[in-house]
Design an enzyme around this catalytic site. Structure first.
Site, PDB file in Angstrom:
ATOM      1  N   ASP A 221      -6.808  -6.551   2.980  1.00  0.00           N
ATOM      2  CA  ASP A 221      -5.823  -7.323   3.742  1.00  0.00           C
ATOM      3  C   ASP A 221      -6.124  -8.814   3.742  1.00  0.00           C
ATOM      4  OD1 ASP A 221      -4.646  -4.798   4.678  1.00  0.00           O
ATOM      5  OD2 ASP A 221      -6.391  -4.680   5.981  1.00  0.00           O
TER       6      ASP A 221
ATOM      7  N   LYS B 248      -4.391 -10.865  -1.083  1.00  0.00           N
ATOM      8  CA  LYS B 248      -4.439 -10.834  -2.551  1.00  0.00           C
ATOM      9  C   LYS B 248      -3.052 -10.963  -3.157  1.00  0.00           C
ATOM     10  CE  LYS B 248      -6.599  -6.860  -2.607  1.00  0.00           C
ATOM     11  NZ  LYS B 248      -6.855  -6.704  -1.176  1.00  0.00           N
TER      12      LYS B 248
ATOM     13  N   GLY C 219      -1.370  -2.102   0.860  1.00  0.00           N
ATOM     14  CA  GLY C 219      -0.181  -2.879   0.536  1.00  0.00           C
ATOM     15  C   GLY C 219      -0.422  -4.343   0.794  1.00  0.00           C
ATOM     16  N   HIS C 220       0.479  -5.155   0.292  1.00  0.00           N
ATOM     17  CA  HIS C 220       0.407  -6.565   0.626  1.00  0.00           C
ATOM     18  C   HIS C 220       1.803  -7.118   0.802  1.00  0.00           C
ATOM     19  CE1 HIS C 220      -0.776  -6.188  -3.802  1.00  0.00           C
ATOM     20  NE2 HIS C 220       0.500  -6.493  -3.843  1.00  0.00           N
TER      21      HIS C 220
ATOM     22  N   GLN D 233      -7.248  -2.511  -2.166  1.00  0.00           N
ATOM     23  CA  GLN D 233      -8.397  -2.439  -1.267  1.00  0.00           C
ATOM     24  C   GLN D 233      -9.313  -3.648  -1.465  1.00  0.00           C
ATOM     25  OE1 GLN D 233      -8.270  -0.059   0.984  1.00  0.00           O
ATOM     26  NE2 GLN D 233      -6.765   1.310   0.114  1.00  0.00           N
TER      27      GLN D 233
END
Length: 432
Positions: free
Chosen positions: A13, A16, A40-41, A228
């Site tokens: 988190d 990225k 997720g991002h 991750q």
């Protein structure tokens, strides 16, 4: 021929997706090389009209949002096909072209029984739970290593697919019914559900290792982004509170088929503070008003799960470790703006474990679990830094904070994030 790897330097988190998107116009391919839809991002883009668009990505590489860039899902990813098409349909519905997406024929597929096993196992562990998302990621990687996994290419051969599902369910159905008192899906149900995707999936599938090798031979820029982060890597993270894949830069090689000799830059993303989702040790975690301040100011809630993130001060022991195991050439420090308004900013520079100072990560998990952070305190700032575009525009205290973290992290900080949007960044050293 540059091949670039982007990794998370903490527990995920870190932003990225934004960093990948920031480089997007300079690269030709963006590759997701590990993990699945357990992470997720969120990418925030300001359109020419001035409108702000938010995109939450889970399986799709963030390069999907950059025109002219080819997004690739590598062989190291485990794929929930239902989720994949939900994301594709969601983006297409917002006018994003997803037709250039490529998916490795060797990527493993998350079957319905793996999602079920993930959920019931986590509940069964009780207080010893790992904190998984329950999306079947771990059981699918376990099947891969046990050589009973289902790969994308199997969906195009019904006979092979049926044989593989039968082999996997022979044991799993016994586990689900006799240990967990759950009804296992039938072979027919699982096979039918997977085959239903084959026709639509076919245009995306190819030998992505060959595709990327040929791209590098042409001189194209290939960017590989990790799901991750370093401290969640199955080998080098805070085991067992980790993910099930290789989330460090070395994982980019096994997850794409690109050899290490072709990688010439490793960019690690770190927040200006630290967060973690799920269980496991976290030395600088805050359980006070400062922790709540960081959570609210940084909007620290999981993109995939919505879970509130655990928040703590910056930990340079961790970033030094990330620099070492990844071979980091550049750091991107995100969310510096979240710290605005705090009078004092403690930074962890070492740990105390039973009276012994540790300047590097302790060798064993027990010591790390009992590590007490040793802080050095820096002054904070109150000025709004979201509009700063050069390092010199930052308040003196913010500059000193960045320089202090850089000096203790093992690699230069090239970019500093000062807001959620793509443009809200201070570039100290060009990434390319």
């Amino acid at each position: 021929m540059p091949a670039i790897v982007i990794v998370g330097a903490q527990w995920g988190d870190e932003g990225k997706g934004k960093a990948t998107d920031h480089l997007g116009s300079q690269v030709d391919y963006v590759v997701k090389f590990n993990g699945g839809n357990n992470a997720g991002h969120t990418v925030v883009i300001r359109q020419e009209s001035g409108d702000v668009e938010k995109y939450a990505l889970h399986l799709l590489p963030s390069g999907i949002l950059t025109p002219g860039c080819t997004p690739v899902i590598g062989n190291g990813v485990v794929v929930d096909i239902d989720v994949l098409f939900q994301e594709i349909d969601g983006l297409e519905g917002r006018g994003v072209d997803t037709s250039k997406l490529k998916l490795s024929a060797n990527a493993h597929v998350i079957a319905d029984y793996n999602r079920t096993i993930d959920k019931v196992t986590e509940r069964f562990l009780g207080s010893r739970k790992i904190g998984t998302t329950g999306r079947g990621i771990g059981p699918t990687y376990a099947d891969k290593m046990n050589r009973i996994g289902i790969r994308v290419q199997d969906l195009f051969d019904e006979k092979i697919l049926t044989q593989k599902v039968e082999g996997a369910l022979e044991l799993k159905s016994q586990i689900l019914t006799k240990i967990y008192n759950r009804r296992a899906p039938s072979v027919e149900q699982t096979v039918e559900g997977l085959l239903a995707h084959a026709e639509r999936l076919a245009p995306y599938v190819c030998d992505t290792g060959l595709l990327l090798s040929q791209a590098l031979d042409r001189g194209d820029v290939v960017l590989m982004e990790a799901g991750q982060a370093t401290l969640l890597d199955v080998d080098h993270g805070t085991y067992p509170f980790v993910t099930s894949s290789s989330a460090i830069s070395a994982g980019a090689c096994t997850g794409t088929g690109i050899p290490p000799t072709r990688i010439d830059q490793v960019i690690a993303i770190a927040k200006a503070y630290t967060t973690r989702v799920g269980e496991g040790p976290f030395p600088t975690e805050l359980h006070d008003d400062n922790g709540e301040f960081l959570r609210k100011a940084g909007w620290e809630y999981g993109t995939t799960t919505g879970r509130p993130r655990r928040c703590g001060w910056m930990d340079t022991v961790i970033t030094r470790y990330a620099a070492r195991v990844n071979g980091v050439t550049d750091f991107v420090l995100t969310k510096l703006d979240t710290l605005t308004g705090l009078a004092e900013l403690p930074v962890c520079v070492a740990y105390d474990v039973d009276g012994v100072r540790h300047d590097e990560m302790p060798v064993n998990q027990t010591d790390f679990h009992h590590a007490v952070p040793i802080y050095e305190n820096l002054p904070g700032w109150t000025e709004d830094i979201s509009g700063c575009r050069s390092f010199e525009e930052l308040p003196k205290a913010a500059q000193e904070y960045v320089e202090f973290v850089e000096a203790r992290s093992g690699a230069k900080i090239s970019v500093v994030g000062v807001g959620p949007e793509r443009e809200q960044a201070v570039v100290r050293h060009p990434l390319r």
